[in-house]
Design an enzyme around this catalytic site. Structure first.
Site, PDB file in Angstrom:
ATOM      1  CG  MET A 240      -1.944  -1.053   1.280  1.00 25.49           C
ATOM      2  SD  MET A 240      -2.967  -0.899   2.777  1.00 25.49           S
ATOM      3  CE  MET A 240      -3.853  -2.448   2.723  1.00 25.49           C
ATOM      4  CE  LYS A 241       3.001   7.163  -3.720  1.00 26.32           C
ATOM      5  NZ  LYS A 241       2.601   8.263  -2.820  1.00 26.32           N
ATOM      6  CG  PHE A 242       0.186   3.936   4.139  1.00 26.90           C
ATOM      7  CD1 PHE A 242      -1.023   3.722   4.786  1.00 26.90           C
ATOM      8  CD2 PHE A 242       1.006   2.835   3.895  1.00 26.90           C
ATOM      9  CE1 PHE A 242      -1.411   2.454   5.181  1.00 26.90           C
ATOM     10  CE2 PHE A 242       0.630   1.566   4.286  1.00 26.90           C
ATOM     11  CZ  PHE A 242      -0.573   1.368   4.932  1.00 26.90           C
TER      12      PHE A 242
END
Length: 337
Positions: A38-40
């Site tokens: 995931m890219k936060f």
């Protein structure tokens, strides 16, 4: 200073970056097979844990340590000396990320910071390790660095967190579709055999929405616009909320067919601050707009919305001559932020 941290990793340190792609790739496009993460939506930061002190540095090399005393304290207790961790600083508001609350850390007076830390605690989401036990491990493949990071994180408690990963592309697609509601920006793709290098070695896919906006100005001449400036109704006014990336020559010509000189009073000035169009720029100058009669267009935008503007450039999809500007409203998802 930085005692216990490998000399080659004394901050500031250049971090690995990702190249944008349109969709999650099929197959093993990166060395050793693909891992999805995931890219936060937060501040990229490296955490350096020395023998006596802990530091946080941004991707641009800025010392962020004093703004995040809560993260520093947790890292000093839970991460052993000699470690360098790559990750994302975030602030959670309920079950979603709050980028505006995160930004407040950088502009709040020192005396008021403790109250802000108490009200909106920050977290560090770790996704890579550059050093462990005083040893520079950037030369190890990602699978081995990840194993070491997972071992370090085995007993972590918030505000330290380990970023989830998967090798299943279908799971990554589900994340891309469902996680934007929490503020997750998209998916990172990494190769299991990749070493850590300070360049664009990874891939990133951002979640995007198609949004109706009002185009009321362009960059460049109306006969061959180089970009569009877009607005949405906010607080009873049509406010500038972003700009597009550079238009191709063909897209500029197609758009020019719909552009007309403004009729009557225009909602925007002819000159605006560069920072109004690009919040990440260091420039403080003015940009001249070519004002046009407002028209409706669809743009593709990533999910990063600040509450007042798109944080990244939008992509022009098509003009909607069938709609009137007063028919455009603020998307419901934006109203909740």
């Amino acid at each position: 200073m930085f005692e216990g941290v490998p000399a080659a990793l004394h901050p500031p340190v250049d971090l690995a970056l990702a190249k944008a792609v349109e969709s999650i790739p099929h197959g093993d496009v990166l060395s050793g097979g693909s891992v999805f993460e995931m890219k936060f939506d937060g501040f990229r930061a490296a955490c350096f844990v020395g023998l006596r002190d802990v530091w946080l540095y941004s991707r641009q090399g800025k010392d962020l340590s004093r703004y995040f005393p809560d993260v520093l304290a947790a890292a000093g207790k839970q991460i052993p000396p000699g470690c360098v961790i790559d990750g994302e600083l975030v602030v959670w508001s309920g079950d979603r990320l709050d980028f505006d609350a995160l930004q407040l850390r950088l502009v709040t007076a020192k005396a008021a910071l403790p109250a802000l830390v108490h009200e909106s605690p920050a977290s560090l989401i770790a996704f890579d390790a550059l050093a462990v036990a005083g040893n520079d491990i950037r030369g190890l493949p990602f699978r081995d660095r990840r194993t070491l990071l997972e071992e370090l994180a085995r007993e972590w408690v918030p505000p330290l967190n380990l970023s989830p990963v998967t090798k299943d592309r279908a799971v990554a697609e589900t994340w891309l579709q469902e996680m934007p509601a929490t503020g997750v920006e998209g998916i990172l793709v990494k190769g299991e055999a990749q070493t850590y290098e300070p360049r664009r070695i990874w891939l990133k896919v951002k979640s995007r929405n198609v949004v109706d906006v009002v185009v009321a100005a362009v960059i460049g001449p109306a006969t061959q616009p180089r970009g569009v400036v877009v607005g949405l109704p906010l607080h009873g006014r049509l406010r500038i909320v972003g700009r597009s990336g550079p238009l191709s020559a063909r897209a500029g010509r197609d758009l020019a067919r719909y552009l007309r000189p403004p009729q009557g009073k225009h909602p925007w000035p002819e000159k605006i601050s560069e920072r109004l169009l690009d919040r990440f720029t260091k420039e403080c100058g003015k940009i001249r707009l070519t004002l046009v009669e407002p028209l409706v267009a669809e743009v593709s935008a990533d999910v990063a919305w600040s509450g007042q503007a798109f944080r990244h450039s939008v992509r022009l999809v098509r003009v909607r001559p069938d709609l009137q500007p007063d028919e455009v409203s603020l998307p419901a998802d934006f109203e909740r932020e």
